[in-house]
Design a protein around this motif. Structure first.
Motif, PDB file in Angstrom:
ATOM      1  N   PRO A 227       1.907  22.880  27.466  1.00  0.00           N
ATOM      2  CA  PRO A 227       2.890  22.847  26.297  1.00  0.00           C
ATOM      3  C   PRO A 227       2.980  21.438  25.602  1.00  0.00           C
TER       4      PRO A 227
ATOM      5  N   TYR B 113       4.178  28.549  24.616  1.00  0.00           N
ATOM      6  CA  TYR B 113       3.854  27.719  23.437  1.00  0.00           C
ATOM      7  C   TYR B 113       4.825  28.261  22.063  1.00  0.00           C
TER       8      TYR B 113
ATOM      9  N   ASP C 232       5.880  22.390  21.216  1.00  0.00           N
ATOM     10  CA  ASP C 232       6.102  23.618  22.232  1.00  0.00           C
ATOM     11  C   ASP C 232       7.157  23.588  22.956  1.00  0.00           C
TER      12      ASP C 232
END
Length: 406
Positions: A85, A311, A89
């Motif tokens: 991520p 995400y 994110d």
């Protein structure tokens, strides 16, 4: 809600905002230089942010993931498939945790960029698009600055720390390689542009506290003269030199493996912030053993929870757009009087008092920043370096305390 209640609530909010100053929480977004176990800790530890949390006696919430970039969308799909991520994110991960942290008591840390630079360089080389040319670094810096802006808009944060890149020219893995010159130019462009943006953002927002820690200069100085900073080795990796072959203290090395830092190097970075007196009274952490003991305690607040990788889905952007729409709606209805046509005299007095209180709060914040400018000046990174100030080594100037032009 009655008008009186609105006035009272707003007054109390202003008073609380002015009074709150101590740091109780640290929220971190970053890559492997900050990852404490969400993916994999790449250091013997403690990580620099854990030492910082101990120094400030603050709870740590760390969303950093090794190999993270700012925004996966900036790169080819193949290079970010199943990737960690990114900072974008991680912000949404923080939002979904709904920790309800008071922004006046929270410092937000954003540290990334080196993985972005590496991916850009490799992407250009793979496509054979004049690989010797330095790619445009500005989208990376713009992304990082935008995440800071988003934290302000969504979470109300106004106390930030960001760090520039480590000096890869001194790292064991990248030194003396064919890509050294091009990589170094990209890193220096990134660091210069990041500094410009940080200064500009501080100038635009009088209540913002955004500090840039020059990790590149700090670690460069240590690599050139490790003994002065209390290290034995500044350019070789501990695992390259000592894996089963010596009894050296791992924290006497700067580099743990060929690209990552030891707990000792992390302590120096943390102390650069702690001893600056930028956001709290100046202090330092002298013992890594004490930090390790505190981290190993049951339910230690200095040990961040482990967060599951997710995400982003665009929630942060939706919230910002919704706030913009509501603001537009409020502005369009400004023709309607907020007070009654014939308000009582005491309500007028409250209105004047509230205005003066808000003005006083703003003045207090500005005064504190001005006092820091004319007070202690450049802060030393550690007790050891304090004796070497005249050499100009290992020094950190909080950028929100300067009047420098970008």
């Amino acid at each position: 809600m009655s008008i009186v209640c609105r006035w009272l609530a707003l007054t109390l909010l202003l008073v609380a905002s002015c009074a709150a100053s101590s740091i109780k929480n640290i929220v971190v977004f970053g890559d492997s230089y900050s990852d404490t176990g969400n993916l994999q800790q790449m250091s013997n530890g403690p990580m620099w942010l854990e030492t910082l949390a101990v120094g400030w006696n603050a709870a740590l919430y760390n969303f950093a993931f090794s190999d993270a970039v700012c925004d996966r969308g900036l790169f080819d799909e193949a290079s970010v498939e199943n990737a960690s991520p990114g900072i974008k994110d991680q912000l949404e991960m923080y939002y979904r945790e709904d920790l309800k942290l008071d922004p006046n008591e929270t410092v937000y840390v954003v540290w990334a960029g080196i993985n972005d630079i590496e991916k850009l360089l490799r992407q250009r080389a793979h496509k054979d698009e004049a690989p010797q040319i330095i790619p445009d670094i500005s989208p990376i810096v713009n992304c990082l600055i935008q995440q800071i802006r988003n934290i302000r808009k969504v979470f109300g944060g106004h106390r930030f720390i960001t760090l520039n890149t480590v000096p890869f020219e001194f790292s064991p893995y990248f030194s003396d390689t064919a890509l050294d010159e091009r990589r170094n130019k990209a890193i220096h462009r990134f660091n210069a542009l990041l500094k410009q943006h940080v200064i500009r953002l501080n100038q635009q927002h009088s209540t913002l506290e955004l500090d840039l820690v020059d990790v590149h200069a700090l670690l460069s100085d240590i690599a050139k003269d490790p003994v002065t900073f209390g290290f034995k080795e500044g350019k070789k990796a501990y695992w390259d030199v000592c894996q089963g072959r010596c009894s050296d203290d791992v924290d006497s090395y700067v580099w743990w493996d060929r690209v990552h830092l030891t707990g000792g190097a992390g302590q120096t970075i943390a102390n650069s912030v702690l001893s600056s007196g930028s956001m709290e009274i100046a202090t330092s952490v002298a013992s890594l053993a004490e930090v390790r003991t505190l981290l190993n305690e049951t339910n230690s607040s200095f040990k961040s929870p482990v967060f599951k990788a997710r995400y982003h889905t665009g929630v942060i952007e939706e919230i910002i757009q919704d706030k913009k729409a509501k603001q537009t709606s409020v502005e369009s209805s400004m023709d309607e009087p907020f007070l009654p046509e014939n308000p009582h005299p005491w309500m007028k007095s409250i209105s004047i008092l509230l205005f003066l209180l808000g003005f006083l709060c703003l003045g207090l914040v500005i005064y504190k920043k001005q006092r820091r400018r004319t007070g202690s000046g450049i802060a030393a990174l550690s007790a050891l370096v304090q004796t070497n100030r005249q050499q100009g080594r290992g020094q950190f100037m909080p950028l929100h305390n300067t009047d420098a032009e970008p």
